[in-house]
Scaffold this active site. Structure first.
Site, PDB file in Angstrom:
ATOM      1  CG  HIS A 188      -2.244  -0.746   0.526  1.00  0.00           C
ATOM      2  ND1 HIS A 188      -3.231  -0.081  -0.157  1.00  0.00           N
ATOM      3  CD2 HIS A 188      -2.485  -2.060   0.392  1.00  0.00           C
ATOM      4  CE1 HIS A 188      -4.063  -0.966  -0.642  1.00  0.00           C
ATOM      5  NE2 HIS A 188      -3.643  -2.185  -0.317  1.00  0.00           N
ATOM      6  CD  GLU A 430      -9.192  -8.626  -4.771  1.00  0.00           C
ATOM      7  OE1 GLU A 430      -8.149  -7.945  -4.886  1.00  0.00           O
ATOM      8  OE2 GLU A 430     -10.124  -8.272  -4.022  1.00  0.00           O
ATOM      9  CG  ASP A 454      -4.939  -9.103  -3.375  1.00  0.00           C
ATOM     10  OD1 ASP A 454      -3.965  -9.413  -2.660  1.00  0.00           O
ATOM     11  OD2 ASP A 454      -5.721  -8.183  -3.105  1.00  0.00           O
ATOM     12  CB  CYS A 501      -9.069  -1.770 -10.386  1.00  0.00           C
ATOM     13  SG  CYS A 501      -9.489  -3.146  -9.321  1.00  0.00           S
TER      14      CYS A 501
HETATM   15  C1  PEP Z   1      -5.797  -5.661  -6.380  1.00  0.00           C
HETATM   16  O1  PEP Z   1      -5.672  -6.596  -5.589  1.00  0.00           O
HETATM   17  O2  PEP Z   1      -5.332  -5.671  -7.541  1.00  0.00           O
HETATM   18  C2  PEP Z   1      -6.500  -4.426  -5.975  1.00  0.00           C
HETATM   19  C3  PEP Z   1      -6.773  -3.474  -6.842  1.00  0.00           C
HETATM   20  O3  PEP Z   1      -6.831  -4.287  -4.664  1.00  0.00           O
HETATM   21  P1  PEP Z   1      -5.800  -3.928  -3.481  1.00  0.00           P
HETATM   22  O4  PEP Z   1      -4.501  -3.545  -4.106  1.00  0.00           O
HETATM   23  O5  PEP Z   1      -6.436  -2.836  -2.710  1.00  0.00           O
HETATM   24  O6  PEP Z   1      -5.742  -5.230  -2.739  1.00  0.00           O
HETATM   25 MG    MG Z   2      -6.871  -6.694  -3.810  1.00  0.00          MG
END
Ligand code: PEP
Ligand code: MG
Length: 594
Positions: A188, A430, A454, A501
């Protein structure tokens, strides 16, 4: 010069702000067997650092009062106490525990011992021990959120790691760059740094032991280098590199008002991933066509108590009104793994990535979830809001979540509060299970969004946050490409919207392959990537993209696919993918460069 990995591009030059802490929350973590030695080393380094710090304090103290300096010797002796050190090391070794936790357990044992003594003098020693142990823990953790909000001048943050709540607490406009010892490409802190356009280098070994607050530092997040106390020559060189990179980014902004259309006319919607409505301004600047992913967990990280339904509603409403008529996809809480929230998390888990995460947590404790759903439903009257469920691994989970959505709707009806009845609801794909059964998921969901961060982690069994696994985290692994192709095909057959995403969607190197694999609808990414991805889309045809994807799919090794894609993209877009595009001044003699 120290080596790390660049996780958010750019060059930053400034003064170090080494995150330190006086108040901290220690998490118990189980280590992989291979990490135990590193952890013991980290523990020993923290002790050495504590000794050095005590030495410095002692020097300053002796100028004031010799007696005080003598007291400090007691602390140094405690730091050298074999029993404390060995007990902690044994605990790390035998129970494979993180150093902070193991040391806290040692402290606990001694506290019990001291409490059972009748001797006041010895009881007083408990305070000394507390002080010394907390000093070591501070060095191990290396940060505090309380201190972060106190930053009042431009700095470069240096820390062992940065949690999502740290990033929320920091004054973003004053953080010129960041460097951490741990953190992977899709951690993150990396996503956050990219969203802000703040240079970040991670995976810099033992960095916190090597710098001090106030020292000058260069973060070269183009090549993944960190330079502490640079020479004048180096400063001059990196200032130029910084300027060159800034002009490159500026130039990319020239295309923001052009549509993201391929040479043969396919329009790919380029959306933004955001974490706060404060980012609305930059969405316009970078030409986003909506919000493809609003990560709502950050709302919960900003305060000590979870936001109320009304606070959530106001937040979502502001967003919907701010971006209207463009769509906003609001993802429900995705807590767990690297995103922990006080008061909402479940029991500590040995393997949180495979534990109570995302929708699983929401379904097991529906109170917070229904709160959030009601706030989204209420805000849906103010724009084109859609709901997205994270970490779906079965159709049943999606259906169960929708039943709770129905409960939220019924509650609102009872309260006579209006909302949009036919709000669209999507599933994140994911987990490998969701990817394999995507056709079934598409029967119940209105749309799907592929979370490649993920999905890659779970497909390849590689921790996305572990920088030492970074070389195994390969978005162009044949298994990833094949899985994506299957998802896009199912999406096309169903006629429903499919978007990506995860970070892969915002990687310009992946743009042509993703188009060719069948992702021709929507890509959602951190805003700074939009102009870079758009540039590729506008200069390639669907046909060419298909050829690139087909050839990549025919290759059996990641290495071959990586070099094929890189060479294709370098040939077609030399100014963007040329290996020599390091923004260095070519005329500088090599020996003067670093
Ligand atoms: C992902 O897992 O690609 C995603 C967009 O969600 P996060 O990165 O918040 O887990
Ligand atoms: Mg994710």
């Amino acid at each position: 010069m120290l080596k790390g990995i660049s996780l958010s591009k750019g060059v930053a030059i400034g003064k170090v702000y080494l995150l330190d802490s006086s108040k901290f929350c220690i998490l118990k973590q189980k280590l992989d067997a291979g990490k135990v030695d590193d952890e013991i080393k980290r523990f020993r380094q923290a002790i050495e650092k504590s000794k050095k710090q005590l030495q410095e304090i002692k020097q300053r103290a002796s100028k004031v009062a010799d007696k005080y300096a003598v007291i400090l010797d007691t602390y140094t002796l405690l730091l050298e106490d074999e029993v404390i050190v060995n007990d902690t090391i044994e605990n790390i070794k035998i129970n494979k525990l993180n150093a902070e936790w193991a040391l806290t357990e040692t402290l606990g044992k001694f506290t019990k011992l001291f409490n059972n003594m009748n001797d006041d003098y010895l009881k007083g020693k408990q305070d000394d021990l507390d002080l010394v142990v907390h000093g070591i823990i501070r060095n191990l953790i290396g940060h505090s959120q309380e201190k972060l909000s106190e930053i009042d001048e431009p700095v470069i943050l240096v820390s062992h790691t940065l949690s999502p709540s740290d990033t929320m607490a920091m004054p973003k406009n004053l953080v010129l760059g960041m460097a951490t010892e741990v953190g992977g490409k899709t951690s993150h802190v990396a996503i956050f740094a990219s969203a802000l356009g703040t240079p970040l280098v991670s995976g810099v070994k033992d960095l916190t032991a090597k710098v001090n607050t106030g020292e000058q530092i260069i973060i070269d997040a183009i090549d993944g280098h960190v330079i502490i106390n640079p020479s004048d020559e180096q400063l001059k060189h990196y200032r130029k590199k910084q300027d060159n990179y800034r002009s490159y980014e500026q130039k990319l902004l020239e295309n923001i008002h052009q549509p993201a259309k391929t040479l043969d006319g396919t329009h790919v919607k380029l959306m933004a991933n955001i974490e706060s409505p404060d980012e609305l301004k930059s969405l316009r600047k970078f030409g986003a066509e909506g919000i493809g992913l609003y990560r709502t967990e950050f709302l919960y990280l900003m305060s000590k108590t979870p936001p109320t339904e009304n606070e959530l509603y106001e937040n979502f409403k502001k967003l919907a009104q701010g971006i209207e008529p463009l769509p906003v996809v609001i993802r429900t809480l995705d807590i767990g793994m690297d995103k922990q929230i006080e008061g909402i998390e479940g029991e500590p888990e040995n393997n949180p990535a495979l534990g109570l995460r995302g929708i699983r947590l929401s379904l097991s404790d529906p109170g917070v979830f229904i709160h959030q759903l009601k706030a989204i439903l209420r805000a849906s009257l103010y724009g084109d809001i859609r709901i997205l469920y994270p970490m779906i691994s079965s159709v049943e989970e999606f259906v169960e979540a929708n039943e709770l959505l129905q409960t939220a709707k019924d509650d609102l009806k009872k309260q006579q509060i209006p909302f949009k009845e036919d709000i669209l609801v999507g599933a994140m794909v994911e987990t490998p299970a969701a990817a394999i059964c995507v056709e079934h998921l598409l029967e119940v969901a209105d749309f799907i969004s592929v979370g490649t961060n993920d999905l890659i982690q779970y497909l390849l069994a590689v921790d996305r946050t572990n920088e030492s696994m970074a070389s195994l985290y390969q978005p162009f692994h044949p298994a990833v490409l094949k899985t994506l192709k299957g998802i896009f095909k199912a999406g096309q057959d169903s006629g429903k919207e499919v978007s990506i995403c995860g970070e892969m969607g915002g990687d310009p190197l992946a743009t042509a392959v993703l188009l060719g694999l069948g992702n021709q609808g929507e890509l959602s990414m951190e805003v700074h990537s939009i102009p870079k991805v758009k540039k590729i889309i506008r200069k390639i045809s669907l046909e060419e993209s298909k050829q690139i994807a087909d050839h990549a799919l025919s290759l059996t090794s990641t290495e071959k696919i990586n070099s094929f894609i890189l060479s294709e993209m370098q040939t077609r877009f030399p100014s963007d993918f040329d290996r020599d595009t390091t923004f260095e001044e070519k005329f500088l003699p090599v020996e003067n460069q670093i």
